[in-house]
Design an enzyme around this catalytic site. Structure first.
Site, PDB file in Angstrom:
ATOM      1  N   ASN A  10      38.409  33.310  34.865  1.00 54.79           N
ATOM      2  CA  ASN A  10      39.408  32.998  35.973  1.00 54.79           C
ATOM      3  C   ASN A  10      39.095  33.627  37.383  1.00 54.79           C
ATOM      4  O   ASN A  10      39.132  34.657  37.471  1.00 54.79           O
ATOM      5  CB  ASN A  10      40.670  33.798  35.361  1.00 54.79           C
ATOM      6  N   TRP A  11      38.549  32.704  38.141  1.00 47.64           N
ATOM      7  CA  TRP A  11      38.073  32.826  39.470  1.00 47.64           C
ATOM      8  C   TRP A  11      39.233  33.503  40.197  1.00 47.64           C
ATOM      9  O   TRP A  11      38.939  34.034  41.654  1.00 47.64           O
ATOM     10  CB  TRP A  11      37.266  31.806  40.207  1.00 47.64           C
ATOM     11  N   LYS A  12      40.469  33.186  39.912  1.00 45.47           N
ATOM     12  CA  LYS A  12      41.652  33.455  40.971  1.00 45.47           C
ATOM     13  C   LYS A  12      41.347  32.797  42.263  1.00 45.47           C
ATOM     14  O   LYS A  12      40.723  31.788  42.343  1.00 45.47           O
ATOM     15  CB  LYS A  12      41.761  35.020  40.880  1.00 45.47           C
ATOM     16  N   HIS A  95      49.978  32.950  34.146  1.00 45.87           N
ATOM     17  CA  HIS A  95      49.368  34.321  34.267  1.00 45.87           C
ATOM     18  C   HIS A  95      50.153  35.350  34.851  1.00 45.87           C
ATOM     19  O   HIS A  95      51.157  34.947  35.653  1.00 45.87           O
ATOM     20  CB  HIS A  95      48.285  33.948  35.375  1.00 45.87           C
ATOM     21  N   GLU A  97      49.841  37.063  37.495  1.00 43.86           N
ATOM     22  CA  GLU A  97      50.044  37.174  38.795  1.00 43.86           C
ATOM     23  C   GLU A  97      50.911  35.962  39.254  1.00 43.86           C
ATOM     24  O   GLU A  97      51.723  36.172  40.255  1.00 43.86           O
ATOM     25  CB  GLU A  97      48.488  37.021  39.534  1.00 43.86           C
ATOM     26  N   GLU A 167      46.988  39.691  28.189  1.00 43.62           N
ATOM     27  CA  GLU A 167      46.438  40.423  29.448  1.00 43.62           C
ATOM     28  C   GLU A 167      47.457  41.379  29.520  1.00 43.62           C
ATOM     29  O   GLU A 167      48.624  41.051  30.275  1.00 43.62           O
ATOM     30  CB  GLU A 167      46.253  39.315  30.313  1.00 43.62           C
ATOM     31  N   GLY A 173      42.178  43.997  36.673  1.00 46.18           N
ATOM     32  CA  GLY A 173      41.721  44.214  37.959  1.00 46.18           C
ATOM     33  C   GLY A 173      41.801  45.689  38.280  1.00 46.18           C
ATOM     34  O   GLY A 173      41.563  45.954  39.565  1.00 46.18           O
ATOM     35  N   SER A 213      39.898  43.409  32.644  1.00 42.30           N
ATOM     36  CA  SER A 213      38.618  44.249  33.076  1.00 42.30           C
ATOM     37  C   SER A 213      37.386  44.031  31.951  1.00 42.30           C
ATOM     38  O   SER A 213      36.942  45.206  31.749  1.00 42.30           O
ATOM     39  CB  SER A 213      38.988  45.666  32.967  1.00 42.30           C
ATOM     40  N   GLY A 234      38.306  37.942  34.777  1.00 38.86           N
ATOM     41  CA  GLY A 234      38.539  37.807  36.193  1.00 38.86           C
ATOM     42  C   GLY A 234      37.406  38.199  36.916  1.00 38.86           C
ATOM     43  O   GLY A 234      36.189  37.253  36.978  1.00 38.86           O
TER      44      GLY A 234
HETATM   45  P1  13P Z   1      39.889  41.155  35.593  1.00 36.40           P
HETATM   46  O1  13P Z   1      38.863  40.811  34.391  1.00 36.40           O
HETATM   47  O2  13P Z   1      39.325  41.089  36.974  1.00 36.40           O
HETATM   48  O3  13P Z   1      40.689  42.369  35.230  1.00 36.40           O
HETATM   49  O4  13P Z   1      41.115  39.977  35.332  1.00 36.40           O
HETATM   50  C1  13P Z   1      41.605  39.581  34.156  1.00 36.40           C
HETATM   51  C2  13P Z   1      42.412  38.511  34.465  1.00 36.40           C
HETATM   52  O5  13P Z   1      43.350  38.600  35.137  1.00 36.40           O
HETATM   53  C3  13P Z   1      41.894  37.277  33.995  1.00 36.40           C
HETATM   54  O6  13P Z   1      42.739  36.237  34.043  1.00 36.40           O
END
Ligand code: 13P
Length: 249
Positions: A10-12, A95, A97, A167, A173, A213, A234
């Site tokens: 997931n590149w966000k 998600h 976020e 998640e 993150g 993470s 992520g």
């Molecule tokens: P990280 O791997 O950067 O913690 O992000 C996880 C995430 O939100 C994947 O959708």
């Protein structure tokens, strides 16, 4: 039931088209001959680039959000049909976020899942508790509600196409990964809720991912857990070699 492992990046809100193209060139070479399923969930503006670049490689492409209406006056939104036309394979829904910053609710998650499941795109539905909810001992109630409300009205025939990503918000993150045992405990609980809702056969086919993470150094112990079939990655999915090291867990 043997479930094929599935690792999705997931590149966000990272990577321009040019950066996506460069990533794809490098990643295609690394991925050759691998039997773990892989996909990149990218910003809308990168999707056509990635679909073209990954054609014939077996690497999937996903969006990170979608609107549930087929069209209309929804400034800034993108429909399921628009994603289908580009040829994406997956779409993340709910998600944390998006729940936190963009008012995503279990109700909109449910509408988005139904809109996606009417066509070929496979949803990746995210669930997970906050640190306050975990500390208050509400983690299982929270995830049960996200599942029952998010999946309301979705029939057994469709649940097999839904990937569910656990998640925990406190592990996203932050560098603070859930222990493999914590992740496994919740994934086992999710499987149990799916059995209650859909019966054993259907629940057994659903791919459960852990996200938060995940990196090359912890991928093996996470992926070795019985109820964890994959990961939603992520930060570590932004570098081809890191993502490939996770896929090679
Ligand atoms: P990280 O791997 O950067 O913690 O992000 C996880 C995430 O939100 C994947 O959708």
């Amino acid at each position: 039931m043997i479930r094929t492992p599935f690792i999705a990046g997931n590149w966000k809100m990272f990577k321009t088209k040019a950066e996506a193209a460069a990533f794809a060139e490098e990643f295609k070479g690394l991925y050759q001959g691998t039997d773990v399923k892989a996909a990149i969930c990218a910003p809308f503006t990168d999707l056509d680039t990635l679909v073209e670049a990954f054609r014939g490689t077996g690497i999937g492409v996903g969006a990170q959000n979608v609107h549930f209406e087929p069209s209309g006056a929804y400034t800034g939104e993108v429909s399921v049909g628009m994603l289908e036309e580009i040829g994406v394979d997956y779409c993340i829904v709910g998600h944390s976020e998006r729940r936190q910053y963009f008012a995503e609710t279990d109700e909109t998650v449910n509408l988005k899942l139904k809109a996606l499941l009417a066509g070929p795109i496979q949803p990746i539905m995210c669930v997970g508790e906050s640190l306050e909810q975990r500390d208050a001992g509400e983690l299982f109630d929270v995830v049960r509600r996200q599942l029952t409300d998010g999946l309301a009205g979705i029939p057994e025939a469709d649940i097999r196409r839904v990937v569910i990503a656990y998640e925990p918000i406190w592990a996203i993150g932050t560098g603070r990964t859930a222990t493999p045992e914590q992740a496994e405990e919740m994934c086992a609980f999710i499987r149990q809720v799916l059995i209650e809702l859909y019966g054993e056969d259907a629940a057994d086919e659903v791919i459960l991912q852990y996200g938060g993470s995940v990196k090359p150094a912890n991928a093996t112990e996470i992926m070795n857990m019985d109820e964890i079939d994959g990961a939603l990655v992520g930060g570590a999915s932004l570098k081809p070699a890191d993502l490939m090291a996770i896929i090679d867990f």
